[in-house]
Design a protein around this motif. Structure first.
Motif, short mmCIF file in Angstrom:
data_model
loop_
_atom_site.label_atom_id
_atom_site.label_comp_id
_atom_site.label_asym_id
_atom_site.label_seq_id
_atom_site.Cartn_x
_atom_site.Cartn_y
_atom_site.Cartn_z
N SER A 221 0.85 -1.20 0.00
CA SER A 221 0.00 0.00 0.00
C SER A 221 0.88 1.24 0.00
O SER A 221 1.85 1.32 0.77
CB SER A 221 -0.89 0.02 1.24
N ALA B 209 -0.28 4.19 0.81
CA ALA B 209 -0.88 5.17 1.72
C ALA B 209 0.09 5.54 2.83
O ALA B 209 0.84 4.70 3.34
CB ALA B 209 -2.17 4.62 2.31
N TRP C 116 -2.61 10.59 3.24
CA TRP C 116 -2.51 10.67 1.79
C TRP C 116 -2.54 9.26 1.20
O TRP C 116 -2.02 8.32 1.81
CB TRP C 116 -1.20 11.35 1.37
N LYS C 117 -3.07 9.14 0.01
CA LYS C 117 -3.13 7.84 -0.65
C LYS C 117 -1.78 7.43 -1.22
O LYS C 117 -1.56 6.25 -1.50
CB LYS C 117 -4.17 7.86 -1.77
#
Length: 363
Positions: free
Chosen positions: A45, A47, A55-56
Motif C-alpha cells: 500500500s 498510503a 494521503w493515498k
C-alpha cells in the motif's frame, strides 16, 4: 512587480533543471540487497499517515508558483496532473495575492481544476494569521505551508532584511488557523535543531527541503545587476543530510529538494520521510511536454515506487525505515561531524531497530 519576479523564478528554475543531472547526496544512500526479501505486490500500500494527515500516496507536487498570468497557467496544468494521478499539491507563495487580489485566480485555479484533491496553501513567515487564513479560504486548502527562505531573501534585491519575528509569527499562525501547518525550507534544508524548535512552536510537520534541487540563491543572484552573491550557491544541507539530522526532533518530516527519480523517493522514505515532494523536475516536464507528459511521469513514478517497495519487502512507506541502507561519501562525513550514528542503518532489518534508534547520535 511581483508578477515579473514570479515569471523570472519560473524561467530561472526551469533553466536550472536542465543542468542538475549528476551526483547529489541521495547517491550516498544505497540499499543492501536481500534476494529473498520480496513480497507480493498485492500486499503493498502506498498510503501514508503523518501529523493528522492521510494521503493515498507518499509523493506530492511541492510549492512552485502563482501570481502572474503565465504562472497561473502552470498552476492549472499542475492541478490537472495532480487530479489525474491522485497526488497532493502545494501552490507557490501567495504573497502576490495578498498584495494584489486581482491575481487570486492564478492560485484558486488549483482548487477549481482539482475539486477533491489535497491542496496546500503557501505563505511566508511574515504573514499574519488573518492573511494565512485568507490563503487557506481562497483554496479551500487542506493544509498550510509556511516557507522559510532567509538565504533567498538575503540575496533577493528587494528581499526582507528582518527575520527575528519569524519564529513567534509561526507560533501564532500554527495556533490560529484551522488546518495542519507544515513548515518548509525553500532548498537550503532544515537542521535537527530547527525542526525541534518548530515542534515547540506547534507546527505539525516539517518539510526539510534540502539542497540539491532548485537553488534560489542562484536564481536571485541571477536577478542582481552584478551577481555578487555567487559564493552562496552551495549553501545549506542536502535533503538526505536533513532527514538523518531530523531523527528524534519531535514531529513528522517530509522530504523535498534534489529528488530526481523513484529511487530517490524510496531513499527519502527509508531515511524517515513520511512523503517525498518534487518541484523543479515536475516543472520541467510540464513546461516541455505539457499535462499529458506530467501525468505520465507521475504515474510511472508511483508504479515504480510500488515496485521497489515490493522488491524491498516494504508493505507500507513506513516499513521502508526497517530496510538496510548504507550511508557513504560526503553524507557519511556530514553524519560523523554531527554525531549521527549510521552503521546500524545497515543491519536494522535484523535487529528490528527503529530509524530513530539506528541514527541516535551524541547530540
Amino acid at each position: 512587480m511581483i508578477s515579473d519576479r514570479k515569471d523570472d523564478h519560473v524561467r530561472f528554475a526551469a533553466e536550472q533543471q536542465r543542468h542538475l543531472e549528476g551526483y547529489n547526496q541521495f547517491d550516498d544512500v544505497s540499499f543492501i540487497h536481500h534476494a529473498l526479501a520480496g513480497i507480493d505486490r498485492s500486499d503493498v500500500s502506498l498510503a501514508t499517515r503523518f501529523g493528522g494527515i492521510e494521503w493515498k500516496v507518499p509523493l506530492y507536487i511541492n510549492a512552485m508558483t502563482g501570481g502572474s498570468a503565465k504562472t497561473g497557467a502552470i498552476n492549472r496544468d499542475l492541478a490537472i496532473a495532480a487530479r489525474e494521478t491522485g497526488v497532493p499539491i502545494a501552490t507557490g507563495s501567495m504573497s502576490a495575492y495578498f498584495a494584489d487580489e486581482s491575481v487570486a485566480d492564478t492560485f484558486s485555479v488549483v482548487r477549481r481544476e482539482n475539486k477533491d484533491g489535497f491542496i496546500i496553501a503557501n505563505v511566508n513567515a511574515n504573514a499574519s494569521v488573518e492573511r494565512a487564513q485568507r490563503g487557506i479560504d481562497l483554496l479551500q486548502a487542506d493544509a498550510l505551508q509556511i516557507h522559510l527562505n532567509v538565504i533567498q531573501e538575503t540575496v533577493m534585491p528587494e528581499g526582507d532584511r528582518s527575520f527575528s519575528s519569524w519564529a513567534p509569527q509561526i507560533e501564532m499562525i500554527a495556533a490560529g488557523v484551522d488546518v495542519p501547518v507544515i513548515v518548509k525550507e525553500v532548498g537550503f534544508g532544515l537542521s535537527g535543531e530547527t525542526i525541534s524548535l518548530l515542534a515547540e512552536l506547534g507546527v505539525c510537520v516539517a518539510d526539510v527541503a534540502g539542497r540539491g534541487g532548485t537553488n534560489f540563491a542562484h536564481i536571485e543572484n541571477d536577478r542582481r545587476d552584478h551577481a555578487d552573491y555567487s559564493y552562496l550557491n552551495g549553501w545549506g544541507q542536502s535533503t538526505p543530510a536533513c532527514l538523518l539530522d531530523a531523527q528524534g526532533a519531535g514531529i513528522p518530516v517530509l522530504a523535498s529538494g534534489g529528488v530526481r527519480s523513484p529511487l530517490d523517493v524510496v531513499r527519502g522514505l527509508a531515511l524517515g520521510a513520511a512523503a517525498v515532494g518534487v518541484s523543479g523536475g515536475f516543472l520541467r516536464t510540464v513546461l516541455d511536454g505539457g499535462v499529458p507528459a506530467l501525468i505520465s511521469q507521475i504515474s510511472a513514478w508511483l508504479d515504480q515506487v510500488e515496485a521497489l517497495m515490493t522488491a524491498l519487502g516494504a508493505r507500507t512507506p513506513s516499513d521502508l525505515t526497517q530496510c538496510d541502507v548504507l550511508v557513504r561519501g560526503d553524507l557519511r562525513a556530514f553524519c560523523a561531524d554531527r554525531g549521527i550514528e549510521t552503521r546500524r542503518l545497515a543491519t536494522r532489518s535484523l535487529s528490528g531497530t527503529t530509524m530513530h534508534e539506528a541514527v541516535g547520535g551524541t547530540r
